[in-house]
Scaffold this motif. Structure first.
Motif, PDB file in Angstrom:
ATOM      1  N   LEU A 237      -9.768  -5.680 -15.669  1.00  0.00           N
ATOM      2  CA  LEU A 237      -9.488  -6.549 -16.802  1.00  0.00           C
ATOM      3  C   LEU A 237      -9.409  -7.995 -16.314  1.00  0.00           C
ATOM      4  CD1 LEU A 237      -8.794  -6.757 -19.824  1.00  0.00           C
ATOM      5  CD2 LEU A 237      -6.374  -6.494 -19.190  1.00  0.00           C
ATOM      6  N   MET A 238     -10.220  -8.872 -16.930  1.00  0.00           N
ATOM      7  CA  MET A 238     -10.318 -10.252 -16.473  1.00  0.00           C
ATOM      8  C   MET A 238      -9.710 -11.207 -17.493  1.00  0.00           C
ATOM      9  SD  MET A 238     -11.886  -9.535 -13.685  1.00  0.00           S
ATOM     10  CE  MET A 238     -12.249 -11.190 -13.072  1.00  0.00           C
ATOM     11  N   GLY A 239      -9.275 -12.351 -17.008  1.00  0.00           N
ATOM     12  CA  GLY A 239      -8.773 -13.388 -17.891  1.00  0.00           C
ATOM     13  C   GLY A 239      -9.910 -14.052 -18.641  1.00  0.00           C
ATOM     14  N   GLU A 240      -9.559 -14.727 -19.737  1.00  0.00           N
ATOM     15  CA  GLU A 240     -10.586 -15.362 -20.575  1.00  0.00           C
ATOM     16  C   GLU A 240     -11.372 -16.404 -19.792  1.00  0.00           C
ATOM     17  OE1 GLU A 240     -10.778 -18.033 -24.687  1.00  0.00           O
ATOM     18  OE2 GLU A 240      -9.003 -16.821 -24.251  1.00  0.00           O
ATOM     19  N   ARG A 241     -10.693 -17.111 -18.866  1.00  0.00           N
ATOM     20  CA  ARG A 241     -11.353 -18.152 -18.070  1.00  0.00           C
ATOM     21  C   ARG A 241     -11.554 -17.700 -16.625  1.00  0.00           C
ATOM     22  NH1 ARG A 241      -8.399 -23.750 -18.987  1.00  0.00           N
ATOM     23  NH2 ARG A 241     -10.242 -24.427 -17.804  1.00  0.00           N
ATOM     24  N   GLY A 242     -11.558 -16.399 -16.421  1.00  0.00           N
ATOM     25  CA  GLY A 242     -11.728 -15.857 -15.077  1.00  0.00           C
ATOM     26  C   GLY A 242     -10.407 -15.464 -14.466  1.00  0.00           C
ATOM     27  N   GLY A 243     -10.471 -14.785 -13.334  1.00  0.00           N
ATOM     28  CA  GLY A 243      -9.259 -14.312 -12.686  1.00  0.00           C
ATOM     29  C   GLY A 243      -8.872 -12.933 -13.165  1.00  0.00           C
ATOM     30  N   VAL A 244      -8.077 -12.260 -12.357  1.00  0.00           N
ATOM     31  CA  VAL A 244      -7.689 -10.876 -12.625  1.00  0.00           C
ATOM     32  C   VAL A 244      -6.374 -10.838 -13.385  1.00  0.00           C
ATOM     33  CG1 VAL A 244      -7.270  -8.623 -11.574  1.00  0.00           C
ATOM     34  CG2 VAL A 244      -8.781 -10.260 -10.436  1.00  0.00           C
ATOM     35  N   VAL A 245      -6.324 -10.043 -14.444  1.00  0.00           N
ATOM     36  CA  VAL A 245      -5.092  -9.885 -15.220  1.00  0.00           C
ATOM     37  C   VAL A 245      -4.154  -8.919 -14.500  1.00  0.00           C
ATOM     38  CG1 VAL A 245      -4.109  -9.089 -17.406  1.00  0.00           C
ATOM     39  CG2 VAL A 245      -6.265 -10.362 -17.392  1.00  0.00           C
ATOM     40  N   VAL A 246      -2.902  -9.360 -14.258  1.00  0.00           N
ATOM     41  CA  VAL A 246      -1.903  -8.534 -13.574  1.00  0.00           C
ATOM     42  C   VAL A 246      -0.588  -8.571 -14.344  1.00  0.00           C
ATOM     43  CG1 VAL A 246      -2.925  -8.933 -11.289  1.00  0.00           C
ATOM     44  CG2 VAL A 246      -1.113 -10.448 -12.121  1.00  0.00           C
ATOM     45  N   ASP A 247       0.322  -7.659 -13.981  1.00  0.00           N
ATOM     46  CA  ASP A 247       1.657  -7.678 -14.579  1.00  0.00           C
ATOM     47  C   ASP A 247       2.616  -8.435 -13.658  1.00  0.00           C
ATOM     48  OD1 ASP A 247       2.305  -5.951 -12.496  1.00  0.00           O
ATOM     49  OD2 ASP A 247       2.338  -4.151 -13.757  1.00  0.00           O
ATOM     50  N   ASP A 248       3.916  -8.324 -13.925  1.00  0.00           N
ATOM     51  CA  ASP A 248       4.899  -9.088 -13.149  1.00  0.00           C
ATOM     52  C   ASP A 248       4.987  -8.644 -11.695  1.00  0.00           C
ATOM     53  OD1 ASP A 248       5.484 -10.612 -15.324  1.00  0.00           O
ATOM     54  OD2 ASP A 248       7.295  -9.514 -15.891  1.00  0.00           O
ATOM     55  N   SER A 249       4.449  -7.472 -11.387  1.00  0.00           N
ATOM     56  CA  SER A 249       4.447  -7.015  -9.989  1.00  0.00           C
ATOM     57  C   SER A 249       3.074  -7.209  -9.347  1.00  0.00           C
ATOM     58  CB  SER A 249       4.860  -5.540  -9.910  1.00  0.00           C
ATOM     59  OG  SER A 249       3.909  -4.726 -10.571  1.00  0.00           O
ATOM     60  N   CYS A 250       2.218  -7.989 -10.016  1.00  0.00           N
ATOM     61  CA  CYS A 250       0.864  -8.300  -9.531  1.00  0.00           C
ATOM     62  C   CYS A 250      -0.061  -7.093  -9.532  1.00  0.00           C
ATOM     63  CB  CYS A 250       0.910  -8.927  -8.125  1.00  0.00           C
ATOM     64  SG  CYS A 250       1.606 -10.592  -8.115  1.00  0.00           S
ATOM     65  N   GLU A 251       0.298  -6.059 -10.284  1.00  0.00           N
ATOM     66  CA  GLU A 251      -0.572  -4.889 -10.388  1.00  0.00           C
ATOM     67  C   GLU A 251      -1.471  -5.031 -11.611  1.00  0.00           C
ATOM     68  OE1 GLU A 251      -0.302  -0.055  -9.723  1.00  0.00           O
ATOM     69  OE2 GLU A 251       1.426  -1.115 -10.563  1.00  0.00           O
ATOM     70  N   THR A 252      -2.715  -4.616 -11.464  1.00  0.00           N
ATOM     71  CA  THR A 252      -3.658  -4.620 -12.583  1.00  0.00           C
ATOM     72  C   THR A 252      -3.421  -3.377 -13.424  1.00  0.00           C
ATOM     73  OG1 THR A 252      -5.404  -3.314 -11.539  1.00  0.00           O
ATOM     74  CG2 THR A 252      -5.305  -5.661 -10.977  1.00  0.00           C
ATOM     75  N   PRO A 253      -4.073  -3.260 -14.587  1.00  0.00           N
ATOM     76  CA  PRO A 253      -3.960  -2.021 -15.367  1.00  0.00           C
ATOM     77  C   PRO A 253      -4.464  -0.787 -14.619  1.00  0.00           C
ATOM     78  CG  PRO A 253      -4.753  -3.795 -16.759  1.00  0.00           C
ATOM     79  CD  PRO A 253      -4.753  -4.324 -15.361  1.00  0.00           C
ATOM     80  N   GLU A 254      -5.246  -0.990 -13.550  1.00  0.00           N
ATOM     81  CA  GLU A 254      -5.684   0.127 -12.718  1.00  0.00           C
ATOM     82  C   GLU A 254      -4.591   0.447 -11.708  1.00  0.00           C
ATOM     83  OE1 GLU A 254      -8.448   1.948 -12.838  1.00  0.00           O
ATOM     84  OE2 GLU A 254      -9.292   0.866 -14.542  1.00  0.00           O
ATOM     85  N   PRO A 255      -3.996   1.631 -11.743  1.00  0.00           N
ATOM     86  CA  PRO A 255      -2.903   1.962 -10.808  1.00  0.00           C
ATOM     87  C   PRO A 255      -3.338   1.799  -9.349  1.00  0.00           C
ATOM     88  CG  PRO A 255      -3.083   3.628 -12.533  1.00  0.00           C
ATOM     89  CD  PRO A 255      -4.286   2.745 -12.674  1.00  0.00           C
ATOM     90  N   GLY A 256      -2.496   1.166  -8.569  1.00  0.00           N
ATOM     91  CA  GLY A 256      -2.787   1.000  -7.146  1.00  0.00           C
ATOM     92  C   GLY A 256      -3.727  -0.127  -6.836  1.00  0.00           C
ATOM     93  N   VAL A 257      -4.092  -0.925  -7.823  1.00  0.00           N
ATOM     94  CA  VAL A 257      -4.968  -2.072  -7.613  1.00  0.00           C
ATOM     95  C   VAL A 257      -4.178  -3.339  -7.953  1.00  0.00           C
ATOM     96  CG1 VAL A 257      -7.129  -3.219  -8.216  1.00  0.00           C
ATOM     97  CG2 VAL A 257      -7.018  -0.711  -8.153  1.00  0.00           C
ATOM     98  N   PHE A 258      -4.000  -4.211  -6.974  1.00  0.00           N
ATOM     99  CA  PHE A 258      -3.193  -5.409  -7.134  1.00  0.00           C
ATOM    100  C   PHE A 258      -4.058  -6.653  -6.892  1.00  0.00           C
ATOM    101  CE2 PHE A 258      -0.520  -1.935  -5.896  1.00  0.00           C
ATOM    102  CZ  PHE A 258       0.687  -2.105  -6.565  1.00  0.00           C
ATOM    103  N   ALA A 259      -3.607  -7.781  -7.391  1.00  0.00           N
ATOM    104  CA  ALA A 259      -4.269  -9.072  -7.105  1.00  0.00           C
ATOM    105  C   ALA A 259      -3.189 -10.125  -6.931  1.00  0.00           C
ATOM    106  CB  ALA A 259      -5.207  -9.459  -8.239  1.00  0.00           C
ATOM    107  N   ILE A 260      -3.344 -10.946  -5.871  1.00  0.00           N
ATOM    108  CA  ILE A 260      -2.358 -11.984  -5.582  1.00  0.00           C
ATOM    109  C   ILE A 260      -3.054 -13.313  -5.320  1.00  0.00           C
ATOM    110  CG2 ILE A 260      -0.720 -10.313  -4.606  1.00  0.00           C
ATOM    111  CD1 ILE A 260      -1.526 -11.305  -1.826  1.00  0.00           C
ATOM    112  N   GLY A 261      -2.284 -14.370  -5.360  1.00  0.00           N
ATOM    113  CA  GLY A 261      -2.838 -15.693  -5.030  1.00  0.00           C
ATOM    114  C   GLY A 261      -3.691 -16.254  -6.154  1.00  0.00           C
ATOM    115  N   GLU A 262      -4.622 -17.140  -5.780  1.00  0.00           N
ATOM    116  CA  GLU A 262      -5.404 -17.870  -6.786  1.00  0.00           C
ATOM    117  C   GLU A 262      -6.186 -16.958  -7.713  1.00  0.00           C
ATOM    118  OE1 GLU A 262      -6.832 -21.978  -4.841  1.00  0.00           O
ATOM    119  OE2 GLU A 262      -7.379 -20.201  -3.696  1.00  0.00           O
ATOM    120  N   VAL A 263      -6.681 -15.840  -7.194  1.00  0.00           N
ATOM    121  CA  VAL A 263      -7.521 -14.981  -8.009  1.00  0.00           C
ATOM    122  C   VAL A 263      -6.723 -14.247  -9.102  1.00  0.00           C
ATOM    123  CG1 VAL A 263      -7.382 -12.830  -6.667  1.00  0.00           C
ATOM    124  CG2 VAL A 263      -9.494 -13.416  -7.877  1.00  0.00           C
TER     125      VAL A 263
END
Length: 263
Positions: A237-263
């Motif tokens: 799941l991507m943001g409208e202007r790019g970047g990965v959508v994450v929750d407050d723990s930096c996890e994506t809607p895909e379990p076990g897949v995280f994104a941190i930092g600028e991306v």
């Protein structure tokens, strides 16, 4: 991860596209002040020697499968239980004709700085440099070129230096300071094209108003763009202007897949 995993349950594999361990990119300009690449390294040597940590350099990840939990690096595939995307961003080069000529650089990696220093050392006396972008990175690049003995002009499209950080008064003060260091400043100026000389390398910069200036080395410092292609290709799941959508723990809607930092 190592600090939190006291029981040693996790093996950590860090895949680095660049040919060295992670380093302090914010401190890159200190390279021109005598710092070595090793001085900029992040993490203690003990971390990279830990038996549960494997550092892979020059290892660009070409893709991953969040369902199969595999990651592809070159011709090899590695399985994972969790994956953290820390892909950051890349230096943007504006769509300027001639931006790919020899002698034109970005200011992003240690290899970029090594290439700029080598090019500057090869230039004859009287050569001129131009930095496109009057933000903090552009001013650092201009200072670096000046320190390498190349008189430099900073070209900024906005009407003042560091337009995102300072107001008109601050921009004028900054302009006086930078000019006092021997760096020429051109604001409200757009770059139209780079032109090659007889050697095939960059020799001249053309501005939007048709005027030109000598340019024997050009550095683009015009911002960065997110490196979210791996996440996009994996169907995250991507943001409208790019970047990965994450929750407050930096996890994506895909379990076990995280994104941190600028991306």
């Amino acid at each position: 991860l190592r600090d939190r995993d006291a029981a040693g349950e996790w093996d950590i594999h860090l895949f680095c596209e660049e040919p060295r361990a992670p380093y302090d990119r914010v401190g890159l300009t200190s390279y021109f002040a005598g710092k070595t690449p090793d001085d900029l390294l992040l993490g203690s040597l003990d971390l990279w020697d830990h038996p549960a940590v494997s550092l892979h350099v020059g290892a660009a990840v070409s893709g991953f499968d969040s369902e199969a939990k595999t990651v592809a690096v070159g011709s090899e595939t590695t399985s994972f239980d969790a994956i953290v995307l820390a892909t950051g961003s890349y230096a943007m080069v504006p769509p300027v004709s001639g931006a790919d000529l020899p002698g034109a650089f970005v200011y992003r990696t240690i290899e970029d700085l090594e290439a700029i220093a080598a090019w500057a050392a090869s230039l004859p006396s009287g050569a001129r440099g131009v930095v496109v972008g009057g933000g903090l990175l552009g001013l650092e690049a201009a200072g670096a070129l000046t320190g390498l003995g190349v008189p430099t002009t900073v070209v900024e499209f906005a009407d003042r230096l560091m337009p995102m950080q300072v107001d008109d008064g601050g921009g004028e003060s900054l302009r006086r300071i930078i000019s006092g260091l021997g760096v020429e400043v051109r604001t409200s100026t757009g770059t139209a094209a780079l032109h090659a000389g007889t050697s095939g390398a960059v020799a001249e910069m053309e501005f939007n108003d048709g005027s030109r200036t000598p340019a024997d080395v050009v550095v683009f410092a015009t911002g960065a763009r997110l490196r979210d292609e791996l996440a996009r290709e994996a169907g995250l799941l991507m943001g409208e202007r790019g970047g990965v959508v994450v929750d407050d723990s930096c996890e994506t809607p895909e379990p076990g897949v995280f994104a941190i930092g600028e991306v």
